[in-house]
Design a protein around this motif. Sequence first.
Motif, mmCIF file in Angstrom:
data_model
loop_
_atom_site.group_PDB
_atom_site.id
_atom_site.type_symbol
_atom_site.label_atom_id
_atom_site.label_comp_id
_atom_site.label_asym_id
_atom_site.label_seq_id
_atom_site.Cartn_x
_atom_site.Cartn_y
_atom_site.Cartn_z
ATOM 1 N N ASP A 135 -4.577 -12.699 3.611
ATOM 2 C CA ASP A 135 -4.672 -11.491 3.364
ATOM 3 C C ASP A 135 -4.014 -10.484 4.349
ATOM 4 O O ASP A 135 -3.917 -10.819 5.431
ATOM 5 N N VAL A 136 -3.396 -9.526 3.851
ATOM 6 C CA VAL A 136 -3.018 -8.270 4.912
ATOM 7 C C VAL A 136 -3.797 -7.076 4.205
ATOM 8 O O VAL A 136 -3.713 -6.794 3.057
ATOM 9 N N ARG A 137 -4.005 -6.232 5.192
ATOM 10 C CA ARG A 137 -4.580 -5.037 4.694
ATOM 11 C C ARG A 137 -3.577 -3.877 4.998
ATOM 12 O O ARG A 137 -2.735 -4.039 5.976
ATOM 13 N N VAL A 138 -3.479 -2.904 3.940
ATOM 14 C CA VAL A 138 -2.632 -1.844 3.584
ATOM 15 C C VAL A 138 -3.430 -0.714 4.018
ATOM 16 O O VAL A 138 -4.397 -0.459 3.190
ATOM 17 N N GLU A 139 -3.227 0.545 4.940
ATOM 18 C CA GLU A 139 -3.934 1.425 5.248
ATOM 19 C C GLU A 139 -3.069 2.602 5.231
ATOM 20 O O GLU A 139 -2.213 2.909 5.961
ATOM 21 N N TYR A 140 -3.230 3.479 4.305
ATOM 22 C CA TYR A 140 -2.360 4.851 4.020
ATOM 23 C C TYR A 140 -3.163 5.608 4.910
ATOM 24 O O TYR A 140 -4.245 6.019 4.487
ATOM 25 N N ALA A 141 -2.453 6.395 6.062
ATOM 26 C CA ALA A 141 -3.130 7.512 6.606
ATOM 27 C C ALA A 141 -3.209 8.585 5.641
ATOM 28 O O ALA A 141 -2.800 8.772 4.706
ATOM 29 N N ASP A 142 -4.192 9.343 6.268
ATOM 30 C CA ASP A 142 -4.489 10.760 5.460
ATOM 31 C C ASP A 142 -3.145 11.473 5.603
ATOM 32 O O ASP A 142 -2.464 11.479 6.818
ATOM 33 N N GLY A 143 -2.746 11.910 4.360
ATOM 34 C CA GLY A 143 -1.409 12.597 4.477
ATOM 35 C C GLY A 143 -0.224 11.686 4.210
ATOM 36 O O GLY A 143 0.734 12.419 3.709
ATOM 37 N N ALA A 144 -0.623 10.605 4.319
ATOM 38 C CA ALA A 144 0.490 9.663 3.643
ATOM 39 C C ALA A 144 0.274 9.535 2.168
ATOM 40 O O ALA A 144 -0.830 9.675 1.755
ATOM 41 N N HIS A 145 1.267 9.138 1.222
ATOM 42 C CA HIS A 145 1.181 9.273 0.061
ATOM 43 C C HIS A 145 0.691 7.986 -0.709
ATOM 44 O O HIS A 145 1.573 7.139 -0.777
ATOM 45 N N HIS A 146 -0.771 7.752 -0.675
ATOM 46 C CA HIS A 146 -1.242 6.501 -1.249
ATOM 47 C C HIS A 146 -1.095 6.360 -2.546
ATOM 48 O O HIS A 146 -0.989 7.478 -3.239
ATOM 49 N N PRO A 147 -1.070 5.087 -3.266
ATOM 50 C CA PRO A 147 -1.114 5.023 -4.892
ATOM 51 C C PRO A 147 -2.419 5.340 -5.327
ATOM 52 O O PRO A 147 -3.501 5.043 -4.881
ATOM 53 N N GLU A 148 -2.135 6.374 -6.461
ATOM 54 C CA GLU A 148 -3.438 6.839 -6.816
ATOM 55 C C GLU A 148 -4.332 6.102 -7.639
ATOM 56 O O GLU A 148 -5.224 6.208 -7.458
ATOM 57 N N GLU A 149 -3.890 5.238 -8.326
ATOM 58 C CA GLU A 149 -4.667 4.250 -8.832
ATOM 59 C C GLU A 149 -5.344 3.147 -8.214
ATOM 60 O O GLU A 149 -6.323 2.478 -8.616
ATOM 61 N N TYR A 150 -5.147 2.970 -6.766
ATOM 62 C CA TYR A 150 -5.631 1.872 -5.749
ATOM 63 C C TYR A 150 -6.280 2.453 -4.583
ATOM 64 O O TYR A 150 -6.965 1.821 -4.008
ATOM 65 N N GLY A 151 -6.138 3.756 -4.430
ATOM 66 C CA GLY A 151 -6.619 4.292 -2.906
ATOM 67 C C GLY A 151 -5.938 4.095 -1.877
ATOM 68 O O GLY A 151 -4.909 3.549 -2.131
ATOM 69 N N PRO A 152 -6.504 4.446 -0.629
ATOM 70 C CA PRO A 152 -5.754 4.287 0.585
ATOM 71 C C PRO A 152 -5.704 3.172 1.205
ATOM 72 O O PRO A 152 -4.865 2.674 1.915
ATOM 73 N N ASP A 153 -6.751 2.458 0.958
ATOM 74 C CA ASP A 153 -6.958 1.076 1.663
ATOM 75 C C ASP A 153 -6.822 -0.081 0.429
ATOM 76 O O ASP A 153 -7.574 -0.238 -0.342
ATOM 77 N N LEU A 154 -5.802 -0.947 0.885
ATOM 78 C CA LEU A 154 -5.620 -1.934 -0.054
ATOM 79 C C LEU A 154 -5.819 -3.386 0.703
ATOM 80 O O LEU A 154 -5.392 -3.458 1.889
ATOM 81 N N LEU A 155 -6.120 -4.309 0.043
ATOM 82 C CA LEU A 155 -6.430 -5.625 0.379
ATOM 83 C C LEU A 155 -5.326 -6.553 -0.390
ATOM 84 O O LEU A 155 -5.282 -6.737 -1.642
ATOM 85 N N ARG A 156 -4.233 -7.012 0.222
ATOM 86 C CA ARG A 156 -3.139 -7.859 -0.247
ATOM 87 C C ARG A 156 -2.806 -9.026 0.237
ATOM 88 O O ARG A 156 -3.087 -9.197 1.285
ATOM 89 N N PRO A 157 -2.150 -9.946 -0.620
ATOM 90 C CA PRO A 157 -1.580 -9.836 -1.964
ATOM 91 C C PRO A 157 -2.801 -9.695 -2.994
ATOM 92 O O PRO A 157 -3.830 -10.038 -2.873
ATOM 93 N N ASP A 158 -2.427 -9.024 -4.031
ATOM 94 C CA ASP A 158 -3.555 -8.794 -5.262
ATOM 95 C C ASP A 158 -3.407 -9.872 -6.119
ATOM 96 O O ASP A 158 -2.466 -9.806 -6.848
ATOM 97 N N LEU A 159 -4.365 -11.052 -5.943
ATOM 98 C CA LEU A 159 -4.219 -12.144 -6.699
ATOM 99 C C LEU A 159 -5.311 -12.081 -7.955
ATOM 100 O O LEU A 159 -5.367 -13.285 -8.547
ATOM 101 N N SER A 160 -5.643 -11.067 -8.013
ATOM 102 C CA SER A 160 -6.766 -10.780 -9.274
ATOM 103 C C SER A 160 -6.129 -11.141 -10.701
ATOM 104 O O SER A 160 -4.992 -10.668 -10.808
#
Lengths: 676, 531
Positions: free
Chosen positions: A350-375
Amino acid sequence: MPVVDIDTDELRTLTGHEEKTDEEFREDLFGLGLEYEGETDEGDLQFEFAPDRLDRLSVEGVARSLRYQYGDARGVHVPETNDADWVIEVEETVPDGRPYVTGAVVRGLDLDDAALESLIQLQEKLHATMGRDRAKGAIGIHDLTMLKGERPVTAGAGGSDPPAETEPATSAETEPATPAETEPETPAETESEAPAGDDRDPAAEDPIEAPTVTTRDVESASAEDASARTPQKSITYRGIAPEGDRFVPLDHESMDGIGDAGATPADVLADHPTGETYGDLVADYDRYPAIYDDRGLFSFPPVINGQRTEVSTNSRDLFVELTGTDQWTIDKMCVVICYALAARGGQLEDVRVEYADGAHHPEEYGPDLLRPDLSTTEKSVSHHQIESTLGVELEPDSVVDLFERSGLDAAYSLGDETVYDVEVPPYRVDVLHPMDLVDDVGRAYGFNTLEPTLPDIGTVGGRHERSRLEDAVRTTLVGLGFQEALNFNMTAADRNYDRMRLSNPAGDDSVGGTATSADRPLGAVPPAEIPERSRYSEAYTQLRTWALPSLVQMLENNTHRTYPQDIAEVGFVAHEDPAEATNVAESRHVAAVLARTDATYEDAKARLQTLCDSFDAELATPATEHPSFLDGRVAAVEIDGERVGVIGELHPAVLVAHDLELPVAAFEFDLAALAE
Amino acid sequence: MQLPREQVELLEAASATDWRTVADIAAELDAADQSVTRAALELRDRGLLEIDERFRERVAVTAEGEQYRANELPEVRLYRAVAELSDPGEAVEMGRAIGAADLDGPAVDIALSNYPRKGCGEIERGEITADPAYDPDADPETNRLAAAADAEYVSEITTNDEGSETTVEDTLGATDGDTSGPTGGDTAVLDRLASRGLIEIAEERRQRVRLTDEGVDTLMMGVEPAETVDRLTPELLTSGEWEDVEFADYNVEADAPEEHGGKRHVLRAYADRVKDVLVGMGFREMAGPHADADFWINDCLFMPQDHPARTHWDRFAVDVDPAENMPPELVERVESAHRDGVGEDGDGYHSPWSEAFASEVALRGHTTSLSMRYLSGFAGADIEPPKRYFSVEKVYRNDTLDATHLLEFFQIEGWVLADELSVRDLMGTFEEFYRQFGITDIEFKPHYNPYTEPSFELFGEHPETGELIEIGNSGIFREEVTTPLGVDGDVMAWGLALERLAMLATGAEDIRDLHGTLADLQFLRETEVPY
């Protein structure tokens, strides 16, 4: 449609079917919808397929599909992932036009030349399809050992903080001392990791020295307990000024004298062939997308990677990053790559993706993602839908079997209506609706084994009224001795206007869009133009406003054929007209030419008169003027009191312009005038 | 001996020692050439006359040909320009190359259509490459054109009564194996030059007659004209004289002069044949605009707005203001299908969608835009199932123009609406259609279209070569298409190019001969009438 190059030796290995011949593979793949196209210079087989199953863009995916088809694999398979060791931090400086990033780490690979080639091919094909030529998603694959992680901001407080409560991402980056303090290294390297400055050490030296250091890093990291660990290393996705930093891009040999200092992103766009190709994607940005590790800039998405992290057959561990304009799209592209690398024996991480405050994060997933999304996802399909679409009766258990042979899992409940809950693996980007799963069942069942039937419905057939009128007029013209013509509806302004001595009303303000066509010579109406950006060539710049020019060109092209040449056409014409909903007025014209040494106005009128009589239409031919015709031998065609066309002898200048050496009498009018 | 009058006159006019041409004798007798020829043939059959025939093809370079002799062929000029502007194999923007070659007007078209044919290089997406294998200094057409300018005749064939035939190829100097003559051992190049209008080949026929020994003997013994009548006249009929006269025999096997008459265009005739079949199968014909809002052409078909086929270089945009003919509720439903999908488990695309983009006007890339208009009820049709509709109409694709691809072609489109339809119904319906054209054993290859599921490409055996070729594309419209349109039922649809069907049937090798201003009148006049 996408084309995938398949090395059949690889296919034999990956499917485990060493006994299969190339010919058998070709047949099996046709069954999957992959059509044999030819061979590459290297002897790979090329297959074309429709752009739905993008997980089949490389030999690994094709092999997976074959294994399901052969029955060697069943149901959904999701590869295991290890916990995240790396984080991608997204700064608010990232350009608004390309806000999203995703990634994955794959370890323990042993890629030979063929496998590496396949990976590069997959990357290119994904770019061309889902990635929309890198605009929507671009992939960068890096040799992980060449990356030196920055210390992630989130790990600063002992690794227990949830990612959301991080300090602003910029703080760590503005303190040059931080990396050196936490990860002591050789003095030379510490210096080199000072923030971008004009006198920093040549980036090109890094790859030579780096491996020993970073490999040790990785080894010590992997020795730790992998579970529930907070990522220890980070890279940063940010935006930088076009001249804001330097790096050595891949294939930099093509750039003259960039030397050890490297090139700025602006230099790459100006001087690097890849930069020239993809420069348009970032041309409008104030800041260019850039990815940094502790040593500095190493990737300039979506244009080019740095040479430092170039992947080779020696690379064991890879870092995959993707940037783009849609998070779902890049996540799915990432999944396809992860499945391909897992098939090569890679261990996903896994790799964490962290969108900082002020960065444009994807609305449907929020600012903190765990990827790859194998769900996996789930969709419900009714038994009735399957039976009615295939037109056959099936037992629920055999339906489940068909689902499993398609790489899906399904469970059903018997009730008033049997419904299957179907689990869909993450690499399937084509499943938007339960019907897509019915299609999978049909393919597994074998559509070609179905017995064709005719639907048991009664309908009354018939022609459209206008199409009947067109045909009746054509038949009459043929009876009058005309060869029927069929010409292109697209033409060029010089053919439509200039060579017929008509002035082109395009851009003529006095014409505007309001002049009715009746006030102007036939044909001299504003063109419905094809804008330059979507033209095929300068020979097709507009729709024809009248049909006569096409017939005169046909005469021009047939001067070596025997005369008389009497040609007629009932065909489409159009012009710009704001009064229409589409802003284009469309109609059909009846046009005819008589090319013979003794052709006169009278010959044309005799035929026009017969045509009108045949449709019980009243013809009058009051004298008029028209630039394409000889003055004094031209008349308006008035049918039932309405002025609908023109008849006469073509002007000698028009004949000469078309290399014609004999007189031509002609007429043209609106077909609608002959309708009841 | 009694002979018809024409034959007597001819015998008397002919010489036993010198050849006299038919034309001379006809002039002397004030008779038509044909009637003298007919008499000569009959006298030959009686062994009284021998005939010597010469057939020559005269060649002359046209004004256009002369122009190219002076300035080179347009495609050669284009090649030199491309080769000059680029490294071998590298592409050059078309406009630049055309400019550098100093081509304009029809020369541009001529250069572009001949360029790929002659292997000068490739033209794709507005870019052009120069194939290093092509040598502009050894262009066969240039060479033949030069040779044709020096020659007077292409060939000469002389036939005399002994039946021996002398063919003099490459008159004016060519010998066996010498390729410097006008045909250069290859009349294909010469034919091509003629079809390009750069040379003209005119046929010249001369017949000469001479008395045989038997003819001389017969004359010596004396011949007199029989009382025969050539034509049945009104006077003969009204006077009743026809009962007493003998009518001269015609040579009913002789060739008659060419008469072209009028003829339907072969492709239109094919379209009508297709329409007949579909009407017979219960389909009703649709009509609608060529230039239409992208909404009808693409959005209704669930084609995402960032689909590669919707980029400006794959379609023909029209430079007019956006269209205003989309019903707002329908637009809303279509947008919702694109964004969120249809049904409980439906997903939308992860692609941008805007009404402004959907309102742009373009030339339709398929006639499925008509199907959308009809299925939505917008075209005024009642869409209660069951229904069958079709069209055979023009579509526009920004594809490379070559022997099998046109920028404009006719698409056959058909759809069936019923409460419930299965894949088997689709197969049965379309098999029946192809059976009407002699194409049987259709294979259905599972396929993908954004707007149908399941989808099938149709493959059939070429009636002559037996090769498996693609002959259509079909499927059942997705709910994402039908639900926004307000359709209650299943719709199956299919399409194929009319030209593809017609080429199979007519054997036309270049689609451009069938269609468009390049159409060869000779081909259209001589091609077989389909029925």
